[in-house]
Enzyme design. Structure first.
Site, PDB file in Angstrom:
ATOM      1  N   ASP B 114      33.147  -3.985  43.021  1.00 40.91           N
ATOM      2  CA  ASP B 114      34.589  -4.266  43.105  1.00 40.91           C
ATOM      3  C   ASP B 114      35.011  -4.882  44.427  1.00 40.91           C
ATOM      4  O   ASP B 114      36.201  -5.055  44.672  1.00 40.91           O
ATOM      5  CB  ASP B 114      35.389  -2.963  42.961  1.00 40.91           C
ATOM      6  CG  ASP B 114      35.147  -2.285  41.636  1.00 40.91           C
ATOM      7  OD1 ASP B 114      34.631  -2.948  40.741  1.00 40.91           O
ATOM      8  OD2 ASP B 114      35.484  -1.092  41.518  1.00 40.91           O
ATOM      9  N   LYS B 165      37.592  10.910  52.243  1.00 41.61           N
ATOM     10  CA  LYS B 165      39.051  11.057  52.108  1.00 41.61           C
ATOM     11  C   LYS B 165      39.618  12.079  53.103  1.00 41.61           C
ATOM     12  O   LYS B 165      40.117  13.140  52.712  1.00 41.61           O
ATOM     13  CB  LYS B 165      39.413  11.458  50.675  1.00 41.61           C
ATOM     14  CG  LYS B 165      38.992  10.419  49.647  1.00 41.61           C
ATOM     15  CD  LYS B 165      39.567  10.685  48.276  1.00 41.61           C
ATOM     16  CE  LYS B 165      39.269   9.561  47.297  1.00 41.61           C
ATOM     17  NZ  LYS B 165      37.866   9.370  46.934  1.00 41.61           N
ATOM     18  N   ASP B 221      38.888  -3.572  47.966  1.00 45.26           N
ATOM     19  CA  ASP B 221      38.324  -3.046  46.727  1.00 45.26           C
ATOM     20  C   ASP B 221      39.319  -3.422  45.621  1.00 45.26           C
ATOM     21  O   ASP B 221      40.430  -2.894  45.585  1.00 45.26           O
ATOM     22  CB  ASP B 221      38.183  -1.521  46.843  1.00 45.26           C
ATOM     23  CG  ASP B 221      37.659  -0.895  45.561  1.00 45.26           C
ATOM     24  OD1 ASP B 221      37.802  -1.496  44.490  1.00 45.26           O
ATOM     25  OD2 ASP B 221      37.113   0.217  45.645  1.00 45.26           O
TER      26      ASP B 221
END
Lengths: 426, 363
Positions: B114, B165, B221
């Site tokens: 991606d 994250k 992305d």
């Protein structure tokens, strides 16, 4: 000889018609290209023997007098504005100007509420009244129409003897069901009605002399419906003629689009010259879905597509590739190229930039219910949210290019800078 | 014969984030700036001397094989399909392709499919060779690192740790999804569903075998519609700087726009900034399009206004339509005249006759 009285109210009234009534008195708001009250004047003038029209209201003379002069000049009959200085109620106002109304000894006179829209069957109404006058007993004939059971509660409800059309019972805005025949706000009165109103006035004075307070009401305040019509019911002097003609009231701004559609429809038979006819116009003309009214002084680009139900006012400019449907564009407004206007009213001198989308939600009577009328819903629902309605731009509002204005109301003289959805912009 | 370089592209799953487009076409074949996402990567790899590309695929491989074979022949690259019979995560496919990857002792590239950027494969290979350790990860600077895997490394670019994250700010350098690895790394991976980011890289980092290569220039992305459009803007800006003759010039064009030569644009339109228009697309008169991708064979009728939209293949958008808010139309959707769509995700072959004013999926 016949006369007509049109009750136009005043600036304190018709607040639900804001923001459209902020810069123009509601009776002068143009629907299908003509001020609302001019449709009433034209209906009255169609009556044979009608010699005089009196406009009664409490707008300042400067707001109405020029219009009355213009109407008198245009139609060549006596059209006068009689200004009330204190609110006397409908019957009180009529009584106050009784000498003016009776002057010249008319056989009867029409009384029409100024916010009624209809293809007024006034001749029919008068013929019926005259028949009842033969035995000199009819004082008033009310134009009546069918409503739904639910909606009837918002109106004056009439019970009649089905054979004679005599009113046997009358209640203004009852809290429970009385009748689906409602008062249209259109009447024929015999001049003798002033004796009845006079008697009520006298009674009030006596009452006051005996030490009873008049409350906050002005001396001489008499309501037509509650104090005259309701007591007359059952006396044999009051009649109601049920009619099936189109009828609506212009209460909220949202109902203007609905009224516009019907007045345009009426033009088809009564004034086809007022409808835009692309075959009649010379040169390149824009694409039209009937019915559409375009003022002669408006400039429409040939690639624009208008209609159905569109009225374009004087001095309006419509750019290339513009699409307008179910809308009223008031004088001197500009709609730039490629924009779309749906279910909206564009105020006088407003400006819509290119590739803008101005869209409202239609608020017509429920088409699935016979006899349904305009709902006139409040601005906000029970949850405090704005009820989706038509989009209204007050006068001199500017909508920037490429924005969307959805289900919103914009007050006059506002320069918007962003897209707006479901908002009232002060 | 000089041995060419090899690369593994993790094509993988269903591309659910780019639905409804991926209901009609595998994600790597969805055109980004008028070229399948995967081709952007393969072309850049070929430019850097790659002669063999292994595609780790699990879904709709057939359609992909058919379309890619032609392109591969043109580019002179050998494409090998490595089929996963079960999802193997981001590391498993490397073990699965062991046979191909361990043929040579030279390092190989690994790419998430991606990713769009100005692929710096030559510089990356040079950097990797210079530090001499087992692996190099490309890192890129982002504004909001909390949705990505953050990479922490020292002054010599030797990676110390990974934080997936992070809630608190640690660093703005994130894993860009591009790697170069020595074949020895294959021995660190078992043939089972494994995450390269969570299981393989942390081990390599603790052995001081992993370095960070800082990406210059844009990166995105593009796996979901919003980022797809943002990535397109970045790509077009980059194109302006590096290859501006590829940008379209014509009446009504504003900013960076690419238009396929077989597309037609009507009069009085405003196209751009940041618009890509695919082959056979018809834009009628008086249309305004900003920050959008119009895919092959779509028609936009006169006086419509589009911003931040992806219009799928063969869609028909009527007149005076307004579409905005990352609206994505799947293949062959018909949007009726005068409707308004805000943030709609419309599945293929739908007919939209009433407005969709709030973001909604239309099944």
């Amino acid at each position: 000889m016949l006369k007509a009285v049109i009750l136009i109210g005043g600036p304190q009234k018709g607040t639900r018609f804001r923001p459209l009534s902020l810069d123009i008195p509601k009776p002068l708001f143009p629907v299908a290209g003509l001020p609302l009250v001019q449709h009433l004047i034209e209906a009255c003038l169609a009556i044979e023997g009608l010699k005089e029209i009196l406009l009664i209201g409490f707008y300042s003379s400067s707001q109405i007098q020029p219009f009355a002069n213009e109407m008198q000049h245009q139609y060549n009959v006596t059209i006068k504005y009689l200004q009330e200085f204190i609110a006397l109620g409908t019957a009180g106002g009529l009584y106050h100007f009784r000498d003016q109304i009776r002057f010249g000894n008319p056989e009867a006179f029409f009384v029409i509420n100024g916010d009624v829209c209809s293809d007024f069957p006034l001749a029919e109404l008068y013929t019926f009244h005259k028949e009842q006058m033969v035995n000199e007993k009819a004082l008033v004939t009310i134009m009546g129409t069918e409503a739904t059971r639910h909606q009837s509660l918002n109106y004056g409800c009439i019970v009649t003897n089905k054979e004679t059309n005599e009113v046997t019972h009358y209640v203004e805005k009852p809290s429970s069901y009385v009748s689906t025949l409602i008062n249209c706000g259109v009447y024929v009165f015999s001049p003798e009605i002033f004796q009845t109103i006079g008697a009520v006035n006298l009674k009030q004075q006596e009452h006051y002399r005996n030490g009873y307070s008049n409350g906050t009401k002005e001396a001489g305040y008499i309501q037509l419906e509650q104090e005259i019509l309701a007591p007359l019911a059952g006396s044999g002097q009051i009649f109601a003629l049920p009619v099936t003609n189109w009828w609506s009231q212009l209460k909220t701004a949202g109902s203007a689009i609905y009224a516009n559609r019907h007045y345009l429809q009426l033009y088809k038979t009564k004034h086809p010259e007022r409808l835009y006819n692309s075959s009649g116009a010379g040169g390149e003309t824009c694409m039209i879905y009937p019915d559409v009214h375009i003022d002669r002084t408006a400039h429409i680009h040939p690639s624009a597509v208008l209609g159905p139900n569109v009225s374009i006012g004087p001095g309006v400019t419509i750019g290339a590739g513009v699409r307008i449907r179910e809308s009223i564009v008031l004088s001197d407004a500009t709609i730039e190229d490629h924009s779309l206007v749906l279910h909206s009213i564009i105020g006088r001198g407003s400006h819509v930039g290119r590739w803008a989308r101005v869209e409202g939600t239609p608020s017509d009577p429920d088409p699935n219910k016979p006899f349904a009328k305009m709902e006139n819903r409040p601005l906000f629902n029970k949850d405090g949210r704005l009820n989706p309605s038509i989009t209204i731009l007050g006068c001199s509002v500017s909508v920037p290019a490429e924005t969307i204005l959805l289900n919103s109301v914009v007050l006059p003289n506002k320069e918007l800078s962003r897209s707006i959805k479901n908002e009232i912009i002060l | 014969m000089v041995e060419g370089k090899r690369a593994l592209i993790l094509v993988g799953g269903y591309g659910t984030r780019l639905r409804p487009l991926t209901l009609s076409r595998p994600k790597p074949l969805v055109e980004f700036a008028n070229k399948p996402i995967l081709l952007h990567q393969i072309e850049a790899l070929v430019d850097a001397g790659v002669t063999e590309v292994i595609l780790a695929v699990s879904y709709r491989a057939k359609q992909m094989e058919e379309e890619l074979t032609i392109e591969a022949t043109k580019l002179g690259v050998n494409i090998i399909y490595s089929h996963e019979t079960e999802p193997l995560g981001t590391a498993g496919p490397i073990a699965l392709a062991k046979e191909h990857l361990s043929k040579s002792t030279k390092p190989f590239f690994v790419l998430n499919s991606d990713i769009i950027c100005d692929f710096p494969f030559r510089e990356l290979a040079k950097f990797h060779e210079d530090h001499g350790k087992e692996g190099t990860i490309v890192v890129t600077k982002v504004e909001e690192p909390s949705k990505y895997g953050v990479v922490v490394y020292d002054k010599t670019n030797c990676i110390q740790s990974f934080i997936e994250k992070p809630q608190e700010f640690i660093s703005n350098k994130i894993n860009a999804g591009l790697y170069i690895l020595n074949p020895s790394v294959i021995n660190r991976i078992d043939l089972k569903p494994t995450s390269i980011e969570k299981e393989v890289f942390p081990n390599m980092a603790s052995d001081k075998q992993l370095y960070a290569f800082e990406l210059k220039g844009f990166w995105m992305d593009v796996g979901q519609p919003k980022d797809f459009l943002t990535g397109m803007c970045l790509y077009l800006t980059h194109l302006r700087e590096t290859n501006s003759q590829k940008l379209y010039k014509g009446p009504g064009v504003v900013g960076n726009v690419i238009v396929d030569p077989t597309a037609t644009i009507g009069n009085n339109c405003q196209i751009g900034p940041n618009v890509t228009i695919g082959p056979g697309v018809v834009i009628e008169d008086g249309v305004c399009i900003k920050r959008s991708t119009i895919l092959r064979g779509a028609t936009i009728c006169s006086n419509s206004w589009l911003e931040s939209c992806i219009v799928g293949w063969k869609c028909h958008v009527g007149r005076w339509v307004r579409m905005e808010g990352s609206t994505v139309l799947g293949e062959d959707v018909i949007v009726k005249d005068e409707t308004y769509i805000n943030g709609g995700q419309v599945l293929p072959h739908k007919n939209i006759a009433t407005s969709v004013p709030e973001p909604q999926i239309i099944m």
